[in-house]
Design an enzyme around this catalytic site. Structure first.
Site: not given
Length: 383
Positions: A226, A215, A128, A247, A194, A312-313, A274
């Site tokens: 649009r 994710h 990742e 989660d 990302h 963070a995850g 994750d």
């Protein structure tokens, strides 16, 4: 003479649907058949006393577990420890996942995955990063982010057959369509993530062979009327897949429900955790790239936070993710279970080998209670 095993006494979920009043026959670690009624004499019976017998869960995004982050210890030993921690929660196959890091750490992870290939529960590697968009960095360190270059492409193509399944998450502005086509043609699974890309840019990458998105909703351009963004491109395309973190922290349950209803198939939305180091651990904090991440136990599931409040995850396991879909998103158990078994197997192009209780597939199994908590797991080599 090889002795067959017959799993009896539970509802059987085959990866698509339930079978009642049936038993599962396994021999030499492989599925023989699901058969109605009770097994004949001469077969070793494994009585399950109710609940659900399902294919083992498959997780394509696992950063850590058992107190270990892959970034801190990119080695076969760390990968085995992560896999063992997640097996307790029903995951029998996973991709250890390396978060954006230095070129040296990335090289070590690729080498370790080659050495770990074939170890129980380890089916490849997920990189990742580091080819992510700083504008959508999330918890990743911007200083390590960089464009994909020719040396990277060559390294990933060389590593892919050694590690089993190599999944690379990258942003559209850090790679070219030609590079994605090279990777996909060589068997590397490319996922867009990302990324702040437009829907048109995403479509170009999917046309070149990118398999899906990492994710869904998180760290990517969102859906608007649009400009559909990466989210819209994934939902509209029949050939695009997407992992989703269920989660209650990363995505509102209503947004998950909308995405599941909107998704065009056969590409599907499947579960990923994750997960970070704290899954399967009693600790309440850990370090990532020199930053302390702490557990906040509020909400349906705990959340993991950087000092500035950035997620963070996750701190969720796959069995809890399945329960979340049933309890909070209100989908049927067979739908939730499929998104943890057959769907990720198909995303990885392993549908004939894993994720289903079909003749010839591996007998990687999880026995769940009626409440979808894990009672026991088996790997094919144990049967």
């Amino acid at each position: 003479m090889t002795l067959s095993h017959a799993f009896c006494g539970a509802r059987i979920f085959d990866g698509q649907r339930f079978h009642d009043n049936a038993h599962l026959v396994v021999r030499d670690g492989r599925i023989i058949a699901i058969r109605d009624g009770s097994p004949p004499a001469g077969i070793r019976r494994i009585e399950l006393d109710g609940g659900i017998l399902s294919p083992g869960f498959i997780d394509v995004q696992v950063n850590g577990g058992g107190g270990v982050m892959l970034n801190d210890a990119p080695s076969p030993i760390a990968m085995a420890r992560i896999a063992a921690a997640h097996r307790a929660f029903g995951t029998t196959a996973l991709l250890p996942t390396l978060i954006t890091d230095s070129a040296d750490v990335t090289a070590k992870a690729l080498a370790a995955a080659g050495q770990a290939a074939g170890q129980p529960g380890i089916i490849g590697l997920h990189l990742e990063g580091p080819h992510l968009d700083p504008a959508r960095k999330g918890a990743h360190l911007e200083k390590f982010m960089r464009p994909l270059d020719g040396a990277d492409v060559a390294a990933y193509i060389a590593a892919a057959p050694k590690v089993g399944r190599l999944l690379v998450t990258l942003a559209a502005n850090q790679a070219t369509v030609s590079q994605v086509r090279q990777l996909a043609d060589a068997g590397v699974i490319v996922s867009i993530g990302h990324s702040d890309c437009s829907a048109d840019e995403a479509d170009a990458f999917f046309d070149a062979g990118a398999r899906g998105a990492t994710h869904l909703f998180n760290a990517m351009s969102g859906l608007s009327h649009r400009e559909p963004g990466l989210v819209g491109a994934v939902l509209a395309r029949s050939d695009a897949w997407a992992g989703i973190i269920a989660d209650g922290q990363h995505i509102d349950p209503r947004a998950i429900a909308i995405a599941l209803a909107a998704k065009s198939g056969p590409g599907r939305i499947f579960l990923v955790t994750d997960a970070m180091a704290l899954v399967g651990s009693d600790a309440d904090r850990f370090d990532l790239n020199g930053r302390t991440i702490t557990r906040d136990a509020s909400g349906y599931c705990p959340r993991l936070l950087l000092p500035d409040g950035t997620l963070a995850g996750s701190d969720i396991d796959m069995a809890s993710s399945v329960r979340f879909l049933v309890e909070k998103v209100r989908i049927p158990p067979e739908d939730a279970l499929r998104r943890a078994t057959a769907d990720p197997a198909d995303f990885l192009r392993l549908g004939n080998e894993r994720g289903r209780l079909a003749a010839g597939a591996r007998a990687d199994l999880v026995h769940l209670g009626d409440d979808l908590t894990v009672r026991r797991t088996w790997l094919g080599e144990e049967l």
